[in-house]
Design a protein around this motif. Structure first.
Motif, mmCIF file in Angstrom:
data_model
loop_
_atom_site.group_PDB
_atom_site.id
_atom_site.type_symbol
_atom_site.label_atom_id
_atom_site.label_comp_id
_atom_site.label_asym_id
_atom_site.label_seq_id
_atom_site.Cartn_x
_atom_site.Cartn_y
_atom_site.Cartn_z
ATOM 1 N N HIS A 174 0.825 -1.203 0.000
ATOM 2 C CA HIS A 174 0.000 0.000 0.000
ATOM 3 C C HIS A 174 0.865 1.261 0.000
ATOM 4 O O HIS A 174 0.587 2.222 -0.732
ATOM 5 C CB HIS A 174 -0.929 0.008 1.217
ATOM 6 C CG HIS A 174 -2.189 -0.767 1.007
ATOM 7 N ND1 HIS A 174 -2.677 -1.659 1.932
ATOM 8 C CD2 HIS A 174 -3.061 -0.813 -0.038
ATOM 9 C CE1 HIS A 174 -3.793 -2.201 1.488
ATOM 10 N NE2 HIS A 174 -4.046 -1.706 0.289
ATOM 11 N N ALA A 184 3.814 -13.632 5.317
ATOM 12 C CA ALA A 184 2.529 -13.184 4.779
ATOM 13 C C ALA A 184 1.543 -14.347 4.650
ATOM 14 O O ALA A 184 0.738 -14.395 3.714
ATOM 15 C CB ALA A 184 2.713 -12.481 3.431
ATOM 16 N N THR A 220 -2.047 -17.626 2.290
ATOM 17 C CA THR A 220 -2.721 -16.392 1.871
ATOM 18 C C THR A 220 -1.968 -15.685 0.744
ATOM 19 O O THR A 220 -2.570 -14.949 -0.034
ATOM 20 C CB THR A 220 -2.906 -15.428 3.059
ATOM 21 O OG1 THR A 220 -1.670 -15.314 3.781
ATOM 22 C CG2 THR A 220 -3.968 -15.938 3.997
ATOM 23 N N GLU A 237 -3.924 -14.246 -2.638
ATOM 24 C CA GLU A 237 -3.780 -12.896 -3.182
ATOM 25 C C GLU A 237 -3.142 -12.916 -4.572
ATOM 26 O O GLU A 237 -3.499 -12.120 -5.436
ATOM 27 C CB GLU A 237 -2.964 -12.007 -2.245
ATOM 28 C CG GLU A 237 -2.951 -10.565 -2.709
ATOM 29 C CD GLU A 237 -2.412 -9.606 -1.675
ATOM 30 O OE1 GLU A 237 -1.948 -8.525 -2.082
ATOM 31 O OE2 GLU A 237 -2.444 -9.923 -0.468
ATOM 32 N N ARG A 247 -8.060 -7.779 -1.106
ATOM 33 C CA ARG A 247 -7.109 -7.603 -0.012
ATOM 34 C C ARG A 247 -7.817 -7.520 1.335
ATOM 35 O O ARG A 247 -7.312 -8.033 2.340
ATOM 36 C CB ARG A 247 -6.274 -6.338 -0.244
ATOM 37 C CG ARG A 247 -5.233 -6.060 0.836
ATOM 38 C CD ARG A 247 -4.179 -7.162 0.871
ATOM 39 N NE ARG A 247 -3.285 -6.993 2.004
ATOM 40 C CZ ARG A 247 -2.140 -6.283 1.959
ATOM 41 N NH1 ARG A 247 -1.776 -5.674 0.826
ATOM 42 N NH2 ARG A 247 -1.376 -6.190 3.018
ATOM 43 N N GLU A 295 -6.723 -10.226 3.962
ATOM 44 C CA GLU A 295 -6.005 -9.696 5.120
ATOM 45 C C GLU A 295 -6.586 -10.227 6.429
ATOM 46 O O GLU A 295 -5.863 -10.404 7.415
ATOM 47 C CB GLU A 295 -6.065 -8.166 5.116
ATOM 48 C CG GLU A 295 -5.170 -7.485 6.128
ATOM 49 C CD GLU A 295 -3.689 -7.622 5.822
ATOM 50 O OE1 GLU A 295 -2.875 -7.487 6.765
ATOM 51 O OE2 GLU A 295 -3.352 -7.862 4.646
ATOM 52 N N ARG A 354 -4.696 -13.244 7.667
ATOM 53 C CA ARG A 354 -3.260 -13.171 7.934
ATOM 54 C C ARG A 354 -2.946 -12.997 9.415
ATOM 55 O O ARG A 354 -3.770 -12.508 10.189
ATOM 56 C CB ARG A 354 -2.622 -12.041 7.117
ATOM 57 C CG ARG A 354 -2.498 -12.394 5.655
ATOM 58 C CD ARG A 354 -1.919 -11.294 4.818
ATOM 59 N NE ARG A 354 -0.641 -10.802 5.295
ATOM 60 C CZ ARG A 354 0.138 -9.973 4.614
ATOM 61 N NH1 ARG A 354 -0.235 -9.555 3.412
ATOM 62 N NH2 ARG A 354 1.281 -9.561 5.113
ATOM 63 N N SER A 409 -0.432 -8.920 10.221
ATOM 64 C CA SER A 409 -0.952 -7.636 9.757
ATOM 65 C C SER A 409 -0.365 -6.472 10.547
ATOM 66 O O SER A 409 -0.157 -6.564 11.767
ATOM 67 C CB SER A 409 -2.482 -7.602 9.896
ATOM 68 O OG SER A 409 -3.084 -8.610 9.123
ATOM 69 N N ARG A 431 -6.724 -3.751 11.635
ATOM 70 C CA ARG A 431 -5.753 -4.111 10.609
ATOM 71 C C ARG A 431 -5.618 -2.952 9.620
ATOM 72 O O ARG A 431 -6.591 -2.564 8.970
ATOM 73 C CB ARG A 431 -6.190 -5.387 9.881
ATOM 74 C CG ARG A 431 -6.237 -6.621 10.778
ATOM 75 C CD ARG A 431 -6.787 -7.812 10.008
ATOM 76 N NE ARG A 431 -7.049 -8.935 10.885
ATOM 77 C CZ ARG A 431 -6.213 -9.952 11.080
ATOM 78 N NH1 ARG A 431 -5.061 -9.964 10.430
ATOM 79 N NH2 ARG A 431 -6.510 -10.940 11.895
ATOM 80 N N ALA A 438 -4.198 -2.672 6.695
ATOM 81 C CA ALA A 438 -4.496 -2.967 5.296
ATOM 82 C C ALA A 438 -5.999 -2.998 5.033
ATOM 83 O O ALA A 438 -6.442 -2.633 3.937
ATOM 84 C CB ALA A 438 -3.861 -4.292 4.883
ATOM 85 N N GLN A 439 -6.775 -3.420 6.010
ATOM 86 C CA GLN A 439 -8.221 -3.441 5.822
ATOM 87 C C GLN A 439 -8.795 -2.024 5.835
ATOM 88 O O GLN A 439 -9.710 -1.714 5.070
ATOM 89 C CB GLN A 439 -8.883 -4.306 6.899
ATOM 90 C CG GLN A 439 -8.617 -5.795 6.713
ATOM 91 C CD GLN A 439 -9.411 -6.648 7.677
ATOM 92 O OE1 GLN A 439 -9.510 -6.338 8.861
ATOM 93 N NE2 GLN A 439 -9.977 -7.733 7.174
ATOM 94 N N SER A 493 -7.847 -0.578 2.546
ATOM 95 C CA SER A 493 -8.652 -1.215 1.498
ATOM 96 C C SER A 493 -10.051 -0.606 1.430
ATOM 97 O O SER A 493 -10.580 -0.353 0.337
ATOM 98 C CB SER A 493 -8.746 -2.722 1.736
ATOM 99 O OG SER A 493 -7.494 -3.335 1.567
#
Length: 256
Positions: free
Chosen positions: A89, A138, A169, A173, A211, A215, A218, A221, A228, A230-231, A234
């Motif tokens: 990201h 990951a 994961t 992805e 993602r 995520e 995972r 994270s 998280r 990344a969430q 996202s």
């Protein structure tokens, strides 16, 4: 699984770096083909790449370090990326910002060019995830042997870490990214001319949807206030992608 491919004069060359390089080469080849089909100047894209790619590496690293700062005790720790610690990201955000500035400086249509570039970006991401596999990182949470037995033998062995099997994961992805790449290429090259920026918006929405759910599986994270990271990003990506599509449609209606 050995993350080191070979050594040159005592310097370890890791599979992670090799696979990332393969992803970049595949991306540039795809972008070259798409640029030709859309009649865009590939030399301009190369110029942009030489500027944005190093910036994206810095962005990916700084993004990661910003959320894991407690694990870094010196400047050398921060710049040592050989032990991992990159966030896609951060890399994409840095590349888009620097690419936009480059487009303004060169006086080229940023959206037109970025639409050709984004299928290559997601392809590179899909290939690059196999570098995570070689590093055994990951991955998701523990799974049963019965569950992992549905995957090829080499995936099973790679996801067997200290006697425990884990969700691959990285594979989820990778598959999702390649599917998104195919969709973006279709949008770009379909007979009905796509509006500038639609492929970028499609990338933001489709990648972010995949993602977000992956995520959640995972175990490594980055976290922000118990959530998280990344969430969160996202969700923002999905919202911004939708806003971009609405803006594109409105802008095109206003010019009719």
């Amino acid at each position: 699984m050995n993350p080191v491919a070979f050594e040159v004069f005592g310097l370890e060359i890791r599979w992670y770096g090799i696979i990332i390089s393969m992803g970049v080469l595949a991306a540039m080849l795809l972008i070259y083909i798409l640029a030709k089909k859309k009649d865009l100047n590939y030399d301009t894209i190369i110029d942009a790449f030489l500027i944005t790619f190093p910036i994206s590496i810095v962005g990916a690293r700084l993004y990661y370090v910003a959320f894991e700062y407690q694990n870094y005790n010196s400047f050398m720790d921060v710049i040592n990326i050989r032990n991992g610690g990159m966030a896609i990201h951060g890399g994409v955000i840095a590349a888009l910002i620097s690419g936009y500035i480059f487009g303004k400086y060169r006086k080229v249509n940023f959206l037109k060019y970025v639409d050709v570039i984004m299928p290559g970006v997601i392809l590179a991401q899909g290939i690059g995830r196999w570098g995570n596999f070689m590093n055994q990182e990951a991955h998701g949470g523990p799974v049963s042997q019965q569950f992992i037995s549905k995957f090829p033998e080499f995936i099973q062995q790679g996801m067997l870490i200290k006697g425990t099997y884990y969700h691959p994961t990285f594979l989820y992805e990778s598959i999702w990214d390649i599917l998104v790449c195919i969709i973006l290429v279709y949008i770009l090259l379909r007979k009905k001319k796509s509006k500038d920026g639609v492929v970028l918006a499609g990338y933001m929405i489709l990648y972010s949807v995949g993602r977000f759910f992956i995520e959640g599986l995972r175990t490594d994270s980055l976290m922000f206030m118990g959530l998280r990271t990344a969430q969160i990003v996202s969700l923002l990506g999905i919202i911004l992608g939708i806003i971009l599509i609405v803006w594109i449609n409105k802008a095109n209606k206003d010019t009719i």
